[in-house]
Design a protein around this motif. Structure first.
Motif, mmCIF file in Angstrom:
data_model
loop_
_atom_site.group_PDB
_atom_site.id
_atom_site.type_symbol
_atom_site.label_atom_id
_atom_site.label_comp_id
_atom_site.label_asym_id
_atom_site.label_seq_id
_atom_site.Cartn_x
_atom_site.Cartn_y
_atom_site.Cartn_z
ATOM 1 N N VAL A 96 0.872 -1.167 0.000
ATOM 2 C CA VAL A 96 0.000 0.000 0.000
ATOM 3 C C VAL A 96 0.915 1.225 0.000
ATOM 4 O O VAL A 96 1.694 1.422 0.930
ATOM 5 C CB VAL A 96 -0.914 0.013 1.240
ATOM 6 N N GLN A 97 0.829 2.012 -1.065
ATOM 7 C CA GLN A 97 1.704 3.173 -1.184
ATOM 8 C C GLN A 97 1.274 4.251 -0.187
ATOM 9 O O GLN A 97 0.081 4.581 -0.089
ATOM 10 C CB GLN A 97 1.653 3.729 -2.608
ATOM 11 N N ALA A 98 2.238 4.795 0.529
ATOM 12 C CA ALA A 98 1.927 5.798 1.561
ATOM 13 C C ALA A 98 1.205 7.003 0.968
ATOM 14 O O ALA A 98 0.321 7.580 1.611
ATOM 15 C CB ALA A 98 3.218 6.242 2.248
ATOM 16 N N GLU A 99 1.575 7.368 -0.265
ATOM 17 C CA GLU A 99 0.977 8.552 -0.887
ATOM 18 C C GLU A 99 -0.466 8.308 -1.310
ATOM 19 O O GLU A 99 -1.171 9.244 -1.673
ATOM 20 C CB GLU A 99 1.820 8.997 -2.087
ATOM 21 N N ASP A 100 -0.914 7.050 -1.266
ATOM 22 C CA ASP A 100 -2.288 6.725 -1.667
ATOM 23 C C ASP A 100 -3.229 6.669 -0.464
ATOM 24 O O ASP A 100 -4.181 5.890 -0.454
ATOM 25 C CB ASP A 100 -2.316 5.383 -2.409
ATOM 26 N N ILE A 117 8.112 7.810 -4.442
ATOM 27 C CA ILE A 117 7.076 8.765 -4.046
ATOM 28 C C ILE A 117 6.650 8.389 -2.625
ATOM 29 O O ILE A 117 6.297 7.242 -2.352
ATOM 30 C CB ILE A 117 5.865 8.688 -5.004
ATOM 31 N N ASP A 118 6.737 9.350 -1.715
ATOM 32 C CA ASP A 118 6.538 9.019 -0.308
ATOM 33 C C ASP A 118 5.798 10.135 0.411
ATOM 34 O O ASP A 118 5.652 11.237 -0.114
ATOM 35 C CB ASP A 118 7.899 8.765 0.373
ATOM 36 N N VAL A 119 5.320 9.815 1.606
ATOM 37 C CA VAL A 119 4.807 10.851 2.501
ATOM 38 C C VAL A 119 5.986 11.383 3.288
ATOM 39 O O VAL A 119 6.751 10.615 3.903
ATOM 40 C CB VAL A 119 3.695 10.322 3.418
ATOM 41 N N ASP A 167 7.490 5.348 2.379
ATOM 42 C CA ASP A 167 7.239 5.038 0.970
ATOM 43 C C ASP A 167 6.012 4.139 0.833
ATOM 44 O O ASP A 167 5.070 4.456 0.121
ATOM 45 C CB ASP A 167 8.493 4.377 0.389
ATOM 46 N N TYR A 168 6.027 3.009 1.525
ATOM 47 C CA TYR A 168 4.857 2.126 1.480
ATOM 48 C C TYR A 168 4.816 1.226 2.710
ATOM 49 O O TYR A 168 5.797 1.114 3.453
ATOM 50 C CB TYR A 168 4.824 1.275 0.203
ATOM 51 N N VAL A 169 3.650 0.604 2.912
ATOM 52 C CA VAL A 169 3.465 -0.409 3.944
ATOM 53 C C VAL A 169 3.191 -1.724 3.223
ATOM 54 O O VAL A 169 2.405 -1.772 2.278
ATOM 55 C CB VAL A 169 2.287 -0.052 4.878
HETATM 56 CA CA LIG Z 1 5.390 5.254 -2.201
#
Ligand SMILES: [Ca+2]
Ligand SMILES: [Ca+2]
Length: 155
Positions: free
Chosen positions: A8-12, A49-51, A145-147
């Protein structure tokens, strides 16, 4: 990715808006990447792409669809040049909390590492929700970045 692994992308994070889908300290996207119309901060760090600009008592809400019923190992791909770098918890379906997790330094905001979380939640196949909450009492300066949820067996 191994069979049964979901990222799961953090930016989503949820698009339901401030204080519903996320909470951020400021109303502008300080990272300037994607979703520039709202306050969740998104950066492009050498293509990841990250938070970013994670501060204070911020949180983000996510949905995840897991492919089969069982136990899942959870890990977050994070980066920070600081030590301590930050602390967060991850709460699945509103009640099951894993953490707090102390983010380890990765030596640079551009150097991401997959950091495992301490608990392995049991999830039924299908949709779940989780929230990443940073600890307001801890120093926060890391990026996510993601989980990742990795299927670890039926038990
Ligand atoms: Ca990401
Ligand atoms: Ca922020």
């Amino acid at each position: 990715m191994p069979d049964g692994t979901v990222r799961v992308q953090a930016e989503d994070c949820s698009r339901d808006g401030k204080n519903v889908g996320y909470h951020d300290a400021e109303d502008d996207n300080k990272g300037g990447t994607q979703r520039t119309y709202e306050g969740v901060d998104i950066c492009d760090q050498n293509g990841a792409i990250d938070v970013c600009w994670i501060r204070d008592d911020e949180w983000m809400r996510y949905s995840v669809e897991v492919p089969k019923t069982g136990t899942y190992e959870v890990a977050a791909r994070v980066s920070s040049l600081y030590s301590p770098a930050g602390r967060f918890t991850l709460t699945v379906d509103g009640s099951r909390t894993t953490g707090p997790v102390d983010v380890k330094t990765t030596t640079s905001h551009d150097a991401f590492m997959l950091q495992p979380l301490p608990e392995t939640p049991h999830l039924t196949r299908g949709a779940h929700e989780f929230v990443v909450t940073v600890d307001p009492a801890a120093y926060q300066n890391f990026n996510i970045d993601y989980v990742e949820f990795r299927y670890a067996g039926k038990h």
